[in-house]
Write a protein that holds these residues in place. Structure first.
Motif, PDB file in Angstrom:
ATOM      1  N   LYS A 162      29.474  61.714  15.273  1.00 21.69           N
ATOM      2  CA  LYS A 162      29.539  60.660  14.265  1.00 21.69           C
ATOM      3  C   LYS A 162      28.138  60.358  13.768  1.00 21.69           C
ATOM      4  N   VAL A 163      27.949  60.454  12.466  1.00 16.10           N
ATOM      5  CA  VAL A 163      26.688  60.085  11.840  1.00 16.10           C
ATOM      6  C   VAL A 163      26.818  58.608  11.458  1.00 16.10           C
ATOM      7  N   LYS A 164      26.344  57.731  12.316  1.00 14.10           N
ATOM      8  CA  LYS A 164      26.615  56.302  12.185  1.00 14.10           C
ATOM      9  C   LYS A 164      26.025  55.682  10.922  1.00 14.10           C
ATOM     10  N   ASP A 165      24.873  56.172  10.478  1.00  8.63           N
ATOM     11  CA  ASP A 165      24.245  55.565   9.310  1.00  8.63           C
ATOM     12  C   ASP A 165      24.708  56.191   7.988  1.00  8.63           C
ATOM     13  N   ALA A 166      25.660  57.124   8.049  1.00 13.56           N
ATOM     14  CA  ALA A 166      26.200  57.727   6.822  1.00 13.56           C
ATOM     15  C   ALA A 166      27.269  56.813   6.222  1.00 13.56           C
ATOM     16  N   LYS A 167      27.491  56.935   4.934  1.00 18.71           N
ATOM     17  CA  LYS A 167      28.518  56.182   4.230  1.00 18.71           C
ATOM     18  C   LYS A 167      29.631  57.134   3.797  1.00 18.71           C
ATOM     19  N   ASN A 168      30.881  56.723   4.051  1.00 17.62           N
ATOM     20  CA  ASN A 168      32.013  57.515   3.571  1.00 17.62           C
ATOM     21  C   ASN A 168      32.083  57.371   2.055  1.00 17.62           C
ATOM     22  N   SER A 169      31.738  58.429   1.339  1.00 22.23           N
ATOM     23  CA  SER A 169      31.578  58.320  -0.113  1.00 22.23           C
ATOM     24  C   SER A 169      31.683  59.687  -0.773  1.00 22.23           C
ATOM     25  N   ILE A 170      31.698  59.671  -2.099  1.00 22.80           N
ATOM     26  CA  ILE A 170      31.649  60.895  -2.896  1.00 22.80           C
ATOM     27  C   ILE A 170      30.368  60.864  -3.715  1.00 22.80           C
ATOM     28  N   VAL A 171      29.651  61.969  -3.732  1.00 21.86           N
ATOM     29  CA  VAL A 171      28.403  62.074  -4.486  1.00 21.86           C
ATOM     30  C   VAL A 171      28.614  63.021  -5.657  1.00 21.86           C
ATOM     31  N   LEU A 172      28.383  62.516  -6.864  1.00 15.54           N
ATOM     32  CA  LEU A 172      28.486  63.319  -8.086  1.00 15.54           C
ATOM     33  C   LEU A 172      27.071  63.692  -8.536  1.00 15.54           C
ATOM     34  N   LEU A 173      26.807  64.986  -8.595  1.00 17.89           N
ATOM     35  CA  LEU A 173      25.478  65.483  -8.924  1.00 17.89           C
ATOM     36  C   LEU A 173      25.478  66.204 -10.259  1.00 17.89           C
ATOM     37  N   SER A 174      24.492  65.919 -11.063  1.00 18.69           N
ATOM     38  CA  SER A 174      24.215  66.720 -12.254  1.00 18.69           C
ATOM     39  C   SER A 174      22.714  66.752 -12.401  1.00 18.69           C
ATOM     40  N   TRP A 175      22.187  67.848 -12.880  1.00 21.53           N
ATOM     41  CA  TRP A 175      20.740  67.957 -12.946  1.00 21.53           C
ATOM     42  C   TRP A 175      20.307  68.798 -14.139  1.00 21.53           C
ATOM     43  N   LYS A 176      19.049  68.595 -14.479  1.00 26.40           N
ATOM     44  CA  LYS A 176      18.464  69.324 -15.605  1.00 26.40           C
ATOM     45  C   LYS A 176      18.206  70.746 -15.165  1.00 26.40           C
ATOM     46  N   ASN A 207      15.063  75.348  -7.349  1.00 28.00           N
ATOM     47  CA  ASN A 207      13.963  74.385  -7.125  1.00 28.00           C
ATOM     48  C   ASN A 207      13.965  73.232  -8.124  1.00 28.00           C
ATOM     49  N   VAL A 208      15.153  72.712  -8.433  1.00 29.86           N
ATOM     50  CA  VAL A 208      15.253  71.554  -9.325  1.00 29.86           C
ATOM     51  C   VAL A 208      16.031  70.444  -8.618  1.00 29.86           C
ATOM     52  N   SER A 209      15.555  69.234  -8.752  1.00 30.60           N
ATOM     53  CA  SER A 209      16.235  68.078  -8.165  1.00 30.60           C
ATOM     54  C   SER A 209      17.305  67.577  -9.127  1.00 30.60           C
ATOM     55  N   PRO A 210      18.335  66.919  -8.606  1.00 37.50           N
ATOM     56  CA  PRO A 210      19.379  66.388  -9.484  1.00 37.50           C
ATOM     57  C   PRO A 210      18.800  65.428 -10.514  1.00 37.50           C
ATOM     58  N   GLU A 211      19.217  65.611 -11.765  1.00 37.41           N
ATOM     59  CA  GLU A 211      18.799  64.701 -12.817  1.00 37.41           C
ATOM     60  C   GLU A 211      19.524  63.369 -12.691  1.00 37.41           C
ATOM     61  N   ASP A 212      20.759  63.426 -12.186  1.00 37.32           N
ATOM     62  CA  ASP A 212      21.557  62.220 -12.013  1.00 37.32           C
ATOM     63  C   ASP A 212      22.368  62.345 -10.731  1.00 37.32           C
ATOM     64  N   LEU A 213      22.423  61.272  -9.970  1.00 37.99           N
ATOM     65  CA  LEU A 213      23.195  61.235  -8.730  1.00 37.99           C
ATOM     66  C   LEU A 213      23.973  59.926  -8.712  1.00 37.99           C
ATOM     67  N   THR A 214      25.304  60.036  -8.700  1.00 39.68           N
ATOM     68  CA  THR A 214      26.163  58.864  -8.685  1.00 39.68           C
ATOM     69  C   THR A 214      26.984  58.851  -7.402  1.00 39.68           C
ATOM     70  N   VAL A 215      27.010  57.721  -6.737  1.00 47.19           N
ATOM     71  CA  VAL A 215      27.764  57.570  -5.490  1.00 47.19           C
ATOM     72  C   VAL A 215      29.025  56.746  -5.764  1.00 47.19           C
ATOM     73  N   PHE A 216      30.180  57.288  -5.367  1.00 47.50           N
ATOM     74  CA  PHE A 216      31.459  56.593  -5.511  1.00 47.50           C
ATOM     75  C   PHE A 216      31.946  56.170  -4.126  1.00 47.50           C
ATOM     76  N   ARG A 217      32.311  54.897  -3.995  1.00 52.39           N
ATOM     77  CA  ARG A 217      32.847  54.410  -2.725  1.00 52.39           C
ATOM     78  C   ARG A 217      34.200  53.754  -2.951  1.00 52.39           C
ATOM     79  N   GLY A 218      35.145  54.020  -2.062  1.00 52.64           N
ATOM     80  CA  GLY A 218      36.495  53.471  -2.183  1.00 52.64           C
ATOM     81  C   GLY A 218      37.356  53.794  -0.993  1.00 52.64           C
ATOM     82  N   HIS A 219      36.993  54.881  -0.281  1.00 52.83           N
ATOM     83  CA  HIS A 219      37.728  55.262   0.925  1.00 52.83           C
ATOM     84  C   HIS A 219      37.146  54.545   2.146  1.00 52.83           C
ATOM     85  N   LYS A 220      38.014  54.197   3.085  1.00 55.13           N
ATOM     86  CA  LYS A 220      37.575  53.505   4.292  1.00 55.13           C
ATOM     87  C   LYS A 220      37.083  54.469   5.368  1.00 55.13           C
TER      88      LYS A 220
END
Length: 451
Positions: free
Chosen positions: A434-448, A120-133
Motif C-alpha cells: 500500500k502506497v499510503k501517501d498516494a491518492k486514488n485518482s485518474i491523471v490526464l496527460l497532454s504535452w507539447k 525527453n518532454v514533460s507534460p504540457e498539461d496534467l489534470t487530476v480527476f478524483r471521484g473513486h473511493k
C-alpha cells in the motif's frame, strides 16, 4: 520448444462467430439455450442494415450502388472534417493521405513514427480527476477523445469529460445496488467498442455488464465464467467482445445478438492481460503458466510464446507483427509474432523496491495504435515511455513522468493527444503493498510534442 507447442490449430474450422459450434479445446457441456436464428449481415427483418457501423438500405439498391453511396458519404465526411483544419488545397492532400493510411491500417501495415515526439518532454498539461473511493483498476477512452471511463475497487464506474474536465455520470456499485444495475464487487476490466456504441465492464463476481456509453444505462448482463473477469477487449471494428478470466479461459460474446458464442481454452494459469490486433486476433498473458498467446479467432488457432521465468502479468500490441509483455520480475519483453523467443528484454525496467530490494512489478502496459510508442506503469513513481526500435529490435527509454502510486491502467487516446493513467494506493489485483501517501485518482496527460 517443439514446433507443435508454438502453433496449435483446431482441424475443424468453423469461422461463424454468431453460433456456438466449436472451441479451441473441448469445453465442458452446459445446459444452455442457444439462440440459433441467423440474421443477414447486410439487413435485418426490419430493413435496417446491421453492418458496422450501420446504414439504412433500400430493397431496390444493388450491392454496388450501396457501396458507391456509402463511399460518397464517407468522402464527404472526410472533406468536411479536413476543411475545418486546412485550406482547400491542403484538404485534398489530407484526404488522400487519410485514405492511404486507412488502407494500410486495414492490411495491418500502417506504421507511423511517433515516439520521437514524446522524447525527453514533460507534460504540457496534467489534470487530476478524483471521484473513486478506492484504487482505480481500469480505463476506457472514446474514439472521439471527448470522454473517458474509469472503474475502481469501489465497484463504481464514472464517465468523465476530457474537454470540460469534469465528472458527467456515475454508476454506483456495492452490496446494495440500485435498480439501474451495477457491480457488487471490484471491477477489474473495461472495454469500449471502436464506434463507442458499447461499454463493457467485468468484476470479481464473474459478471460482465454491457452499458450504453452515452447514458450509462444497463443493456445486458453476461454470466458464464467461473472466476473473476480480469480483462475485456473488443475485436477491432466489430461488436465481438472477448473476456479473460482467472478461471484460465476466454469467452467470446456477440453484442449484435447479445449472446454467448464460444469458450477458448489453452492457458494453464489465470489469464492476466489481453489486447487485440487488427483482423480478429487477440493477445493474452497467462500469468504463471509463463506463456503469451496469440489467438486467431476465425481460424481457430493459437500461437504460444514461452517466457523466461516471470509471471506474464500484462501485455499490449505494439504493431501487427510485434507486442510487449511485462512481468512480476520487473522485466519488459519485446516480441515478434514470427519468433518463438523474445526479441529483447529489459530487466528491472521500473527499478527496485527500496525496502524489499526486489524489482518493481510491471502493472500496466499500453501502445499507441499503429505507432512505435509504448507506455508502462508500476509503483516506482513514474510512467515510463518507450520507443520500439525496429532496427535494434529493442525498446528504448525516451521519457518518464512522475506519478505517485500504483499505475494500474494506462490508455492512449486514438490520436495520442492524451495519455490517461489510473492510479491507486493498491495493486489492481491485490493488497500486497500500500502506497499510503498516494491518492486514488485518474491523471490526464497532454504535452507539447516535438514537430
Amino acid at each position: 520448444m517443439p514446433k507443435s507447442n508454438f502453433f496449435i490449430r483446431n482441424s475443424k474450422r468453423k469461422p461463424d462467430l454468431k453460433r456456438k459450434k466449436s472451441t479451441f479445446e473441448k469445453a465442458p457441456k452446459k445446459k444452455q439455450k442457444i439462440h440459433e436464428e441467423i440474421i443477414s449481415s447486410d439487413e435485418d427483418s426490419s430493413g435496417h442494415d446491421t453492418g458496422y457501423p450501420g446504414e439504412l438500405s433500400s430493397e431496390e439498391e444493388t450491392e454496388q450502388e450501396k457501396k458507391l453511396r456509402l463511399t460518397k458519404k464517407y468522402l464527404a465526411q472526410l472533406e468536411e472534417e479536413e476543411r475545418e483544419k486546412n485550406d482547400l488545397d491542403d484538404t485534398r492532400e489530407a484526404i488522400s493521405r487519410r485514405l492511404k493510411e486507412e488502407t494500410l491500417e486495414e492490411a495491418g501495415r500502417l506504421q507511423i513514427k511517433k515516439a520521437h515526439e514524446y522524447e525527453n518532454v514533460s507534460p504540457e498539461d496534467l489534470t487530476v480527476f478524483r471521484g473513486h473511493k478506492l484504487s482505480i483498476t481500469a480505463l476506457a477512452v472514446s474514439s472521439s477523445e471527448k470522454f473517458f471511463y474509469s472503474a475502481s475497487k469501489d465497484c463504481s464506474i464514472i464517465k468523465w469529460s476530457i474537454v470540460e474536465k469534469k465528472k458527467l455520470k456515475v454508476i454506483n456499485g456495492g452490496k446494495k445496488v440500485s435498480q439501474d444495475g451495477g457491480h457488487t464487487n471490484s471491477i477489474l476490466a473495461l472495454a469500449l467498442s471502436d464506434d463507442d456504441k458499447f461499454l463493457a465492464s467485468g468484476c470479481r463476481n464473474k459478471m460482465i455488464c454491457i452499458w450504453n456509453p452515452e447514458t450509462l444505462e444497463l443493456i445486458k448482463t453476461f454470466k458464464g465464467h467461473k472466476e473473476a473477469i480480469n480483462g475485456l477487449v473488443f475485436l477491432r471494428k466489430s461488436h465481438q467482445l472477448v473476456s479473460a478470466s482467472l478461471d484460465r479461459s476466454l469467452k467470446l460474446w456477440n453484442l449484435d445478438d447479445m449472446g454467448y458464442v464460444d469458450t477458448l481454452f489453452g492457458h494453464q494459469d489465470v489469464v492476466t492481460g489481453i489486447d487485440s490486433f487488427i483482423g480478429g486476433t487477440i493477445l493474452t498473458g497467462g500469468g504463471r503458466d509463463n506463456t503469451v498467446r496469440i489467438w486467431k479467432i476465425v481460424e481457430e488457432s493459437q500461437l504460444v510464446f514461452q517466457g523466461q521465468g516471470a509471471s506474464m502479468d500484462c501485455v499490449c500490441v505494439s504493431s501487427n507483427d510485434s507486442f510487449v509483455s511485462g512481468g512480476d520480475d520487473g522485466s519488459l519483453f519485446l516480441w515478434g509474432t514470427q519468433k518463438k523467443k523474445p526479441l529483447s528484454k529489459i530487466t528491472e525496467a521500473h527499478g527496485t523496491d527500496e525496502e524489499s530490494e526486489t524489482p518493481n512489478w510491471i502493472v500496466s502496459l499500453t501502445g499507441l495504435q499503429n505507432t512505435d510508442l509504448v507506455a508502462s506503469g508500476s509503483k516506482d513513481g513514474f510512467i515510463r515511455l518507450w520507443k520500439r526500435d525496429d532496427g535494434s529490435r529493442s525498446l528504448v527509454p525516451i521519457s518518464k513522468i512522475p506519478v505517485n502510486g500504483f499505475v494500474n491502467s494506462l490508455k492512449f487516446s486514438l490520436s495520442g493527444k492524451y495519455l490517461i493513467a489510473g492510479i491507486g494506493q493498491e495493486h489492481r489485483l491485490g493488497r500486497w503493498w500500500k502506497v499510503k501517501d498516494a491518492k486514488n485518482s485518474i491523471v490526464l496527460l497532454s504535452w507539447k510534442k516535438k514537430s
